[in-house]
Design an enzyme around this catalytic site. Structure first.
Site, PDB file in Angstrom:
ATOM      1  N   LYS A 277       0.878  -1.170   0.000  1.00  0.00           N
ATOM      2  CA  LYS A 277       0.000   0.000   0.000  1.00  0.00           C
ATOM      3  C   LYS A 277       0.915   1.219   0.000  1.00  0.00           C
ATOM      4  O   LYS A 277       2.044   1.153   0.464  1.00  0.00           O
ATOM      5  CB  LYS A 277      -0.869   0.012   1.250  1.00  0.00           C
ATOM      6  CG  LYS A 277      -1.831  -1.173   1.307  1.00  0.00           C
ATOM      7  CD  LYS A 277      -2.806  -0.960   2.432  1.00  0.00           C
ATOM      8  CE  LYS A 277      -3.656  -2.179   2.646  1.00  0.00           C
ATOM      9  NZ  LYS A 277      -4.601  -1.982   3.740  1.00  0.00           N
TER      10      LYS A 277
ATOM     11  N   HIS B 224       1.817   6.936   2.856  1.00  0.00           N
ATOM     12  CA  HIS B 224       1.085   8.204   2.757  1.00  0.00           C
ATOM     13  C   HIS B 224       1.489   9.185   3.847  1.00  0.00           C
ATOM     14  O   HIS B 224       2.364   8.899   4.662  1.00  0.00           O
ATOM     15  CB  HIS B 224      -0.423   7.962   2.706  1.00  0.00           C
ATOM     16  CG  HIS B 224      -0.953   7.241   3.902  1.00  0.00           C
ATOM     17  ND1 HIS B 224      -0.873   7.744   5.168  1.00  0.00           N
ATOM     18  CD2 HIS B 224      -1.582   6.039   3.999  1.00  0.00           C
ATOM     19  CE1 HIS B 224      -1.437   6.907   6.000  1.00  0.00           C
ATOM     20  NE2 HIS B 224      -1.857   5.854   5.332  1.00  0.00           N
TER      21      HIS B 224
ATOM     22  N   HIS C 140       1.860   8.144   7.435  1.00  0.00           N
ATOM     23  CA  HIS C 140       3.120   7.459   7.739  1.00  0.00           C
ATOM     24  C   HIS C 140       4.266   8.458   7.833  1.00  0.00           C
ATOM     25  O   HIS C 140       5.203   8.271   8.581  1.00  0.00           O
ATOM     26  CB  HIS C 140       3.434   6.400   6.673  1.00  0.00           C
ATOM     27  CG  HIS C 140       2.432   5.293   6.660  1.00  0.00           C
ATOM     28  ND1 HIS C 140       1.746   4.940   5.533  1.00  0.00           N
ATOM     29  CD2 HIS C 140       2.007   4.460   7.648  1.00  0.00           C
ATOM     30  CE1 HIS C 140       0.916   3.940   5.827  1.00  0.00           C
ATOM     31  NE2 HIS C 140       1.053   3.631   7.103  1.00  0.00           N
TER      32      HIS C 140
HETATM   33  N1  ARG Z   1       0.911  -0.536   9.965  1.00  0.00           N
HETATM   34  C1  ARG Z   1       0.073   0.298  10.789  1.00  0.00           C
HETATM   35  C2  ARG Z   1      -0.624   1.343   9.918  1.00  0.00           C
HETATM   36  O1  ARG Z   1      -0.152   1.670   8.852  1.00  0.00           O
HETATM   37  C3  ARG Z   1       0.839   1.008  11.876  1.00  0.00           C
HETATM   38  C4  ARG Z   1       1.541   0.104  12.855  1.00  0.00           C
HETATM   39  C5  ARG Z   1       1.887   0.802  14.126  1.00  0.00           C
HETATM   40  N2  ARG Z   1       2.622  -0.032  15.041  1.00  0.00           N
HETATM   41  C6  ARG Z   1       2.109  -1.028  15.766  1.00  0.00           C
HETATM   42  N3  ARG Z   1       2.916  -1.741  16.512  1.00  0.00           N
HETATM   43  N4  ARG Z   1       0.830  -1.297  15.758  1.00  0.00           N
HETATM   44  O2  ARG Z   1      -1.649   1.869  10.328  1.00  0.00           O
END
Ligand code: ARG
Length: 566
Positions: A125, A128, A131
């Site tokens: 994905k 964005h 992030h």
């Molecule tokens: N991959 C998730 C997202 O893009 C964020 C992860 C954050 N870290 C965690 N340990 N949950 O929304």
């Protein structure tokens, strides 16, 4: 010499209390009309059983005024200390001349380990702007804590497992080609991912096919896993391009899939604690008692979920790094998720549950630029945002300084820096209105303004052709208001690092950089540097050097480059 220690010593002689106790109470007044340092006597009211103003009057009578203090004034409950100005300036600047930007470093966090979980984009994905916020805030906190002497571990908890891969495999097999993916990487993967959702609305059996592929992945099917691995590699190419531009790297890239073989034991542990409950075929931890919806541990088909992976990851990290704190940086829409699984860790009997910290941030309003939904494909890619910012920076530089050499590199630093700086300028929970013109302005409270001030200081030093050792500088000319304000702003930077870490708020450092820049620009407008008499000139150059070092260190810490010319 450390002025606070010296004042504590004088106060200790007058009161009989320990310097350690007194030191902690000494403040730097916001308004220098109240002195350079102040001692609030109400802190001693309990101990001495007297009214604070009485204490202030009594102590001040007993104090032996040291030479570096020009005046001691009692105002209500406060004893205000005015330092001799030239002495004060010399004291602040000598420390920076000796240590450079490293004057901000401390040993506050010595022996403590902090884990940071940030950036963490989802494979296949697009990366964005949400992030970007996580990356910028996480990277700044990592560097701020490092400066304070903490051992830091930066983890990119990549979203590299889950239902999206089943869908992608189906989409790839139906509408993708190897060539197109290799050519356009994530853009092509998002295209077929969006197409999957469009087609699945018309033909729901596609969802079943996707689930079947996910099951194959879970069972270790070779074809499924090799496609999955390939999607991961393709995505990492884009992510790494962005990380390189942002100057960000991680100590670990253990993403969600890393915990695949570790979750079963954790689920078993939760079960053994008697926490697991069945609900509509799924396994949950009931959190009603804590006013939260249940935390989902296993789907009805036995599949694990986002919280299951986070719980397993936390246990793994505690065992691996023995952290004193583990900080998660995500958008605030994940508040509930973290509150839920932090609670599960606590209910499992882990007393280190209190060391888990969620650091949420607000949303980015892209205004006319568009929205953030991956499913519908109208997502704004981070790379496009950076490219636009850099192009705009380049146009500004082209206009202001067309003969500048290294224009491309500098535009990159200014454009990318502007985006990061803007991100870190306010309390992280505030939403951001994304506005290129505002963040790229050279005279607002922006990255380019700070970079420009740094370049200005560099240019003065270049023209003076000075030796940075500043050995025999006579600081006695440094007494005017504007100069003293610069010194004050410089002297406050180290404590802003501590405060920023205590609150997990990088903006506290970002704003101090601006405070230094504003003070320096006022000094610069009011004082002639290169045209003054030798002693004054050298003292002012020393100050300019210290400002340059402080801005550079500050910008570096929040992840923004500091060009020497622009
Ligand atoms: N991959 C998730 C997202 O893009 C964020 C992860 C954050 N870290 C965690 N340990 N949950 O929304």
């Amino acid at each position: 010499m450390n002025i606070i220690n010296e004042i504590a010593l004088v106060l200790s002689e007058a009161t009989g209390l320990t310097t350690d106790l007194l030191k902690g109470f000494i403040e730097i007044p916001a308004d220098s009309a109240n002195g350079d340092y102040a001692f609030p006597c109400f802190k001693l009211a309990k101990e001495l059983r007297k009214a604070p103003p009485v204490i202030a009057a009594e102590i001040s009578e007993k104090i032996k005024r040291p030479d570096f203090i020009s005046e001691i004034k009692v105002v209500g409950a406060y004893i205000n200390f005015f330092t001799d100005k030239a002495f004060y300036a010399e004291n602040v600047l000598k420390n920076i001349i000796e240590n450079g930007g490293d004057y901000v470093l401390s040993e506050e966090g010595k022996g403590k380990t902090v884990v940071f979980d940030y950036s963490s984009p989802n494979i296949a994905k697009p990366f964005h702007i949400g992030h970007l916020r996580s990356t910028a805030i996480g990277n700044a906190l990592y560097k701020i804590y490092s400066a304070l002497g903490y051992k830091c571990v930066g983890i990119n908890h990549l979203g590299d497992w889950g239902t999206q891969f089943g869908k992608l495999i189906v989409a790839y097999k139906k509408w993708g080609t190897k060539e197109a993916v290799e050519k356009d990487d994530i853009k092509e993967l998002s295209r077929i991912y969006v197409k999957f959702h469009e087609e699945a609305e018309k033909d729901p059996t596609l969802e079943d096919e996707a689930r079947a592929w996910l099951v194959k992945m879970q069972q270790g099917d070779e074809e499924a896993l090799s496609l999955w691995k390939w999607f991961c590699d393709i995505s990492m190419l884009e992510f790494n391009r962005i990380y390189n531009r942002l100057g960000v790297s991680f100590d670990s890239y253990a993403g969600e899939s890393f915990y695949n073989d570790k979750m079963q034991a954790v689920v078993e542990q939760i079960r053994q604690k008697g926490l697991l409950k069945e609900s509509n075929g799924a396994q949950i931890v009931d959190l009603e008692e804590y006013n939260m919806p249940p935390c989902l541990i296993l789907r009805s088909d036995g599949g694990t979920l986002y919280p299951t992976r986070d719980i397993s990851a936390a246990i793994y990290r505690k065992n691996t790094y023995d952290f004193d704190k583990c900080i998660y940086i995500t958008a605030l829409d994940q508040n509930l998720h973290f509150a839920q699984w932090f609670k599960v860790i606590e209910l499992m009997g882990y007393d280190w549950a209190k060391e888990l910290v969620h650091v949420p941030f607000g949303l980015v309003n892209l205004g006319k630029l568009g929205k953030l939904s991956t499913r519908h494909g109208n997502v704004i890619l981070m790379e496009d945002i950076l490219n636009t910012a850099v192009e705009k920076a380049k146009a500004i530089i082209e206009e202001k300084n067309p003969d500048l050499s290294g224009k491309n590199e500098i535009s990159e630093m200014v454009g990318v820096g502007a985006v990061i700086f803007e991100d870190l300028y306010n309390s992280r929970i505030k939403n951001i209105e994304f506005d290129y013109e505002k963040m790229l302005s050279f005279d607002g409270e922006t990255g380019p303004y700070a970079q420009y001030t740094h370049a200005r200081a560099c240019s003065v030093l270049r023209r003076a052709n000075v030796d940075a050792s500043f050995k025999n500088v006579d600081f006695s000319a440094l007494t005017d208001e504007a100069t003293i304000k610069v010194c004050k702003a410089l002297s406050e930077l180290p404590s802003k690092f501590s405060e920023a870490a205590a609150k997990n708020e990088p903006y506290i450092v970002t704003r101090q950089i601006i405070a230094i820049c504003q003070a320096f620009n006022k000094f610069y407008n009011e004082n002639n540097i290169l045209g003054s008499e030798e002693n004054t000139k050298n003292a002012r150059l020393a100050l300019t050097y210290c400002v340059k070092e402080a801005i550079k260190k500050g910008l570096e810490t929040i992840g923004v480059g500091a060009p020497e010319e622009m």
